[in-house]
Design a protein around this motif. Sequence first.
Motif, short mmCIF file in Angstrom:
data_model
loop_
_atom_site.label_atom_id
_atom_site.label_comp_id
_atom_site.label_asym_id
_atom_site.label_seq_id
_atom_site.Cartn_x
_atom_site.Cartn_y
_atom_site.Cartn_z
N ASN A 8 -5.51 -3.66 5.88
CA ASN A 8 -4.34 -4.06 5.08
C ASN A 8 -3.10 -4.30 5.93
OD1 ASN A 8 -5.64 -3.87 2.55
ND2 ASN A 8 -5.35 -1.65 2.59
N GLN A 9 -3.00 -3.57 7.04
CA GLN A 9 -1.77 -3.66 7.83
C GLN A 9 -1.97 -4.51 9.09
OE1 GLN A 9 0.67 -2.41 6.09
NE2 GLN A 9 -0.39 -0.97 4.76
N ILE A 18 3.31 3.38 10.36
CA ILE A 18 3.86 2.27 11.13
C ILE A 18 5.27 2.63 11.61
CG2 ILE A 18 4.66 -0.14 10.94
CD1 ILE A 18 2.22 -0.61 9.08
N ILE A 52 0.84 -1.19 0.00
CA ILE A 52 0.00 0.00 0.00
C ILE A 52 0.89 1.25 0.00
CG2 ILE A 52 -1.83 1.25 1.22
CD1 ILE A 52 -2.70 -1.53 0.21
N ARG A 97 -15.87 -12.60 15.66
CA ARG A 97 -14.78 -13.34 15.02
C ARG A 97 -13.69 -13.59 16.04
NH1 ARG A 97 -13.67 -13.72 9.55
NH2 ARG A 97 -11.81 -14.90 9.19
N MET A 144 -0.30 -8.22 8.81
CA MET A 144 1.15 -8.08 8.94
C MET A 144 1.81 -9.38 9.40
SD MET A 144 2.98 -4.71 10.37
CE MET A 144 4.74 -4.50 10.28
N ARG A 145 1.22 -10.01 10.41
CA ARG A 145 1.80 -11.28 10.87
C ARG A 145 1.83 -12.30 9.75
NH1 ARG A 145 3.24 -14.27 15.03
NH2 ARG A 145 2.82 -16.49 14.91
N PHE A 146 0.74 -12.40 9.03
CA PHE A 146 0.63 -13.38 7.95
C PHE A 146 1.63 -13.08 6.83
CE2 PHE A 146 -1.18 -14.97 3.99
CZ PHE A 146 -1.45 -16.28 4.33
N ASP A 203 -1.70 -21.07 8.65
CA ASP A 203 -0.60 -20.63 9.53
C ASP A 203 -0.40 -19.12 9.46
OD1 ASP A 203 -0.18 -23.23 10.18
OD2 ASP A 203 1.83 -23.39 9.33
N PHE A 204 -0.11 -18.53 10.57
CA PHE A 204 0.29 -17.12 10.71
C PHE A 204 -0.86 -16.12 10.59
CE2 PHE A 204 3.80 -19.29 8.25
CZ PHE A 204 4.48 -19.72 9.37
N VAL A 205 -2.10 -16.63 10.39
CA VAL A 205 -3.24 -15.68 10.37
C VAL A 205 -3.40 -15.11 11.78
CG1 VAL A 205 -5.70 -15.38 9.95
CG2 VAL A 205 -4.37 -16.95 8.52
N TYR A 206 -3.32 -16.00 12.75
CA TYR A 206 -3.33 -15.59 14.16
C TYR A 206 -2.10 -16.19 14.84
CZ TYR A 206 -8.16 -14.26 13.29
OH TYR A 206 -9.28 -13.67 12.78
N THR A 207 -1.75 -15.61 15.96
CA THR A 207 -0.63 -16.14 16.73
C THR A 207 -1.05 -17.46 17.37
OG1 THR A 207 0.09 -13.89 17.18
CG2 THR A 207 0.98 -15.61 18.61
N VAL A 229 -12.70 -9.86 8.11
CA VAL A 229 -11.27 -9.83 7.79
C VAL A 229 -10.48 -10.84 8.63
CG1 VAL A 229 -9.22 -8.37 7.66
CG2 VAL A 229 -11.48 -7.37 7.24
N PRO A 230 -9.97 -11.90 7.99
CA PRO A 230 -9.10 -12.82 8.73
C PRO A 230 -7.89 -12.08 9.28
CG PRO A 230 -9.69 -13.72 6.58
CD PRO A 230 -10.15 -12.30 6.60
N GLY A 231 -7.50 -12.42 10.49
CA GLY A 231 -6.38 -11.74 11.13
C GLY A 231 -6.85 -10.82 12.24
N LEU A 232 -8.10 -10.36 12.16
CA LEU A 232 -8.67 -9.55 13.23
C LEU A 232 -9.52 -10.42 14.14
CD1 LEU A 232 -10.00 -6.42 11.25
CD2 LEU A 232 -7.76 -6.72 12.35
N LYS A 233 -9.65 -10.01 15.39
CA LYS A 233 -10.65 -10.56 16.30
C LYS A 233 -11.61 -9.42 16.60
CE LYS A 233 -7.45 -13.95 18.19
NZ LYS A 233 -6.76 -14.49 19.38
N ASP A 272 -2.81 -10.76 19.13
CA ASP A 272 -3.29 -10.35 17.81
C ASP A 272 -4.20 -9.12 17.92
OD1 ASP A 272 -2.03 -12.44 16.37
OD2 ASP A 272 -3.52 -13.82 17.18
#
Lengths: 342, 332
Positions: free
Chosen positions: B100-101, A141, A134, B243, B105-107, A335-339, B144-148, B170
């Motif tokens: 997006n971030q 960041i 982006i 989620r 980011m982890r993924f 993998d890596f989507v969540y910790t 959005v996957p990655g968020l809770k 997360d």
Amino acid sequence: MDLASKAGADSRANLPFVYRQYSAEQLKQVLHKMYLIRRFEEGAEECYTRGLIHGTMHLSIGQEASAMGICMPLAEDDQITSTHRGHGHCIAKGAEVKRMFAEFFGKTTGYCKGRGGSMHIADVAKGNLGANGIVAGGIPIAVGAGLSSKMMKTGKVVVSFFGDGANNEGAFHEALNMAAIWKLPVIFVCENNGYGMSTSTARSTAVKNIAERAAAYSMPGVIVNGNIFSEVAEASHQAVARARAGEGPTLIESKTYRHRGHSKSDRNRYRTKEEIEDWMSNRDPITLFEGEMREFGLIDDKGIQAIRDAVAQEIADGIEFAKTSPSPDIENIQDFVYTEQA
Amino acid sequence: MDAVVRELSYAQAIQEAMATAMEMDERVFLMGEDIGVYGGAFQVTGDLVERFGTERVIDTPISELGGAGVAVGAAVTGMRPIFEFQFSDFATLAMEQIVNQAAKMRFMLGGEVSVPVVMRFPAGSGTGAAAQHSQSLEAWLGHVPGLKVIQPATPHDAKGMLLAAIADPDPVMIFEHKLLYKMKGPVPEGYYTVPIGKAEIRREGRDLTIVATSIMVHKALEAAAALEAEGIDVEVIDLRTIRPMDKQTIIESVKKTSRLLCVYEAVKTLGIGAEVSAMIAESDAFDYLDAPIVRLGGAETPIPYNPELEKATVPQVPGIIAAARDLVKGVR
């Protein structure tokens, strides 16, 4: 500061900054890394053309002095955020090309285990918090990383690389303002290569020089010739010193040029062959730096050839490593989507 | 020894969660617009700036995108920021950094970083603030996957889930209904967590399952109490987390009651109700259904200013009673 000798230092008194600041050995290392960036990108481009790498990539060929000059005064634990055109930044900050190739090949041995590719190349252990798909995405960041540095008193300096296109994003302005009001140890580096994809800065940007934007945020705005390593490194040194002293951020505009198109879909219809040819023939950053090194007696033909040979070997080994590395298993897609938590 | 339990408002419970975390962990800090001496638009941060100072209770400029990005950057580099949006509607200004971030980011970096950021969103209608200060956008982020994404409905859960969110590695998005801020309820002193991803059965019943979120949990409970007089026995599930969703609790309940009504304030179409309904349709609970699944959600309109129109835009108790009654009596 480890100069070769006192006598050597005296004889360099009138030379440009880096020749006073660094030893011949250190400067040879810089030339080595500039070649490594160039050949890495040429190698990646060739692998792409041969169908070994999919997706797309944004090459920074022609911008090597900018990446190297900015990273020169950074310590290993200083941090950077990078851009879609981020291969040079990654190598300049200390990444290994074999793990970068492995990432481009989508392999588990890559820096992002095959999940990120070119556009998200990172090397967190060396302080590279990642390239970013982006435009301007990494700038806030970096300011957050600068806030961490200040709050945790780690003394780290954070560099945010971005292109000329990013200077018209809201995130750029919001981020610069916050870094300024909180006096954060952040250096904003705009690598102005003249075009945001196809749109020239003359058509996209109200100010003539992007560094002028710094005035709006009460920080120094410095313009450097981004193709001259010494100029870039000198500006970076000053900005790093200012940041470490707690005096706040600096905006550096590094004026440069990308020899290649924006990405692999570019047909170069927005600029002339003559323009590209002029930059390649007369202002190539590696040629310019190599010329200075020769002129000041820091390297000879044999030394240059040795660097070229070593780099060629490193690139060949890196591609071989990537080819023979394992691909991720499809069953590990989550993998890596969540910790992972126990 | 059990902790002392007091009556606190939902807003006080959130403030207490933040103060508790800040006392325990110096990495925890607050960012947001006017959260310092002003105390936050809804007085949720209140006097925390006096206790923790301006270095840990940071007033940001009006820069939602940049502010969210700063929080993400601080989280990735070792801090535990809690970023307050003044209104959840302003998430629209920061979607880039959130979606997006923070979420990816982890993924994208192959697990090399975590993004332990908490973002707080005062949400919902009922305050006369009209179309740009009243929305319920939790399903946007729930996609959005990655968020809770969590929506505590009680002061007890607000404190416990926020503490769980702060401890979570997360990014956690917490949607707080503005009309709940003044609601009081029992809140234990000290540190405790309420798990993310676990629904709670607020009322057991045999005839119908209502899955509700946030303020609608209370409206559903009110409806259930009224329906009891008619001999209709309603089970009310407080979803709490959208989620990751606690599918099992809903499936088990529907198997027991054979009827499902989803009640949520956000616009009905493409929302939580659609997700819960489809999840049941795909599960073995489908065979137990005695009636079509029904959704009660917000009208297909922006939130209007006029108070009567505003009320009519989102589900209210009489509507829930009517829908539940029709479902149980086989009218639908």
